[in-house]
Design an enzyme around this catalytic site. Structure first.
Site, mmCIF file in Angstrom:
data_model
loop_
_atom_site.group_PDB
_atom_site.id
_atom_site.type_symbol
_atom_site.label_atom_id
_atom_site.label_comp_id
_atom_site.label_asym_id
_atom_site.label_seq_id
_atom_site.Cartn_x
_atom_site.Cartn_y
_atom_site.Cartn_z
ATOM 1 N N ASP A 154 20.613 37.813 -13.001
ATOM 2 C CA ASP A 154 19.990 36.808 -12.083
ATOM 3 C C ASP A 154 19.259 35.556 -12.902
ATOM 4 O O ASP A 154 18.777 34.849 -12.301
ATOM 5 C CB ASP A 154 18.811 37.531 -11.251
ATOM 6 C CG ASP A 154 17.793 38.212 -12.248
ATOM 7 O OD1 ASP A 154 18.095 38.409 -13.530
ATOM 8 O OD2 ASP A 154 16.439 38.561 -11.893
ATOM 9 N N GLU A 237 12.627 45.283 -25.322
ATOM 10 C CA GLU A 237 12.947 44.542 -26.049
ATOM 11 C C GLU A 237 12.401 44.780 -27.387
ATOM 12 O O GLU A 237 13.176 44.990 -28.501
ATOM 13 C CB GLU A 237 12.685 42.914 -25.801
ATOM 14 C CG GLU A 237 13.276 42.536 -24.586
ATOM 15 C CD GLU A 237 12.271 42.952 -23.159
ATOM 16 O OE1 GLU A 237 11.335 43.681 -23.264
ATOM 17 O OE2 GLU A 237 12.286 42.369 -22.411
#
Ligand code: UGA
Ligand code: MN
Length: 297
Positions: A154, A237
């Protein structure tokens, strides 16, 4: 017979030669730009010697998936030497995603890896963990050289980011727009070195980055065979980069030394899901039936 050139004539002739050269250089530059503009898909030929970009995209079914995946596929069509690894968060691959991949004309790998049921309900569970892990496993088994980038379905990508991460030696890092309360998340760079992160969510993270804000050379992935995406939301992350055993000074700031946003953390607003029941009976013999069927497929 010797021709004696007077100095004035010599300077004049030299000026003409230099001017001609300048015009030629400018024209060749112009030709190049025209050539690029003429090629609407932006695809340039004979670029097979470029390092390969492996793009891992986790995706899952919802009513905005087709729009998001179509947009991403058409972005990636404009990138040379790219291999798209799409991993559905599902038990098996779907025709819906398969047809987008086929139409893209890109080299791709289509996989599925569902989030196990017992993890789905967990409050602090990150999204797209198990399918990203599956993508990493594929890379470890199938790819030697190249650069990995996690591209969520997205987000919005400026094509320039792909060319800047292509030459990642270990880990390249760069700003991401439209993130959290600061509206931007970026490595902080001083004298060409990353010294920290400008990000609204620090929370003790060594690498306070979004998933869209870094790329990794496959050599580093191969030399750290255990490095994986952790489960906890907001720490995906940081966990992955820490497991790659790198330090701040190893990070390569790209996107013009982190002075440009070339990727945005856009989020697609959820519309209503089309429901065939909304079509009144008098139109059952019209296009509307097929239209709903196609869109819901
Ligand atoms: C933010 C980060 O930008 C994501 O990279 C990170 O995975 C996520 O937070 C998180 O830590 O949970 P956000 O926009 O909030 O992303 O999340 P989504 O865009 O909804 O999901 C990230 C990616 O995972 C998307 O490509 C999405 O299609 C995929 N996803 C999401 C799944 O595969 N399964 C899901 O159940 C939900
Ligand atoms: Mn997102």
């Amino acid at each position: 017979m010797m021709v004696r050139l007077n100095p004035l004539r010599f300077v004049l002739m030299l000026a003409i030669v230099v001017e001609t050269l300048i015009i030629l250089v400018l024209l060749s530059g112009r030709d190049f730009r025209i050539e690029e503009a003429k090629c609407p898909s932006g695809r340039r030929r004979n670029k097979k010697d470029l390092p390969i970009l492996y793009i891992i995209t986790p995706t899952y079914y919802r009513n905005t998936q087709k729009a998001d995946m179509t947009r991403l596929s058409q972005t990636l069509r404009n990138v040379d030497n790219v291999h798209w690894i799409v991993v559905e968060d599902a038990n098996s691959t779907s025709e819906r995603v398969h047809s987008i991949l086929e139409r893209s004309g890109l080299p791709y790998t289509h996989l599925a890896a569902a989030t196990p049921e017992e993890y789905r309900e967990r409050k602090l569970m990150g999204r797209g963990v198990f399918n990203r892990r599956r993508g990493l496993q594929w890379l470890r088994e199938e790819a030697d050289d190249g650069v990995l980038y996690f591209a969520d379905d997205d987000n919005t990508y400026d094509l320039r980011i792909f060319e800047q991460i292509r030459y990642t030696k270990r880990v390249s890092v760069f700003p991401v727009g439209m993130i959290l309360s600061l509206g931007i998340s970026s490595p902080i760079v001083r004298h060409d070195k990353v010294i920290g992160f400008h990000d609204a969510f620090q929370a003790g993270r060594k690498f306070a980055l979004d998933m869209a804000g870094f790329a990794v050379n496959l050599r580093l992935l191969h030399s750290n065979p255990k490095a994986d995406i952790p489960l906890q939301v907001s720490y995906l992350e940081n966990g992955f980069l820490k497991a790659l055993d790198i330090e701040l000074e190893d990070l390569e700031p790209v996107a013009d030394k982190c002075t440009q946003v070339l990727v945005w953390h856009t989020r697609t607003q959820r519309p209503a899901t089309p429901d065939i029941k909304a079509v009144s009976k008098e139109y059952l013999d019209t296009n509307l039936i097929l239209l709903y069927k196609h869109e819901l497929a």
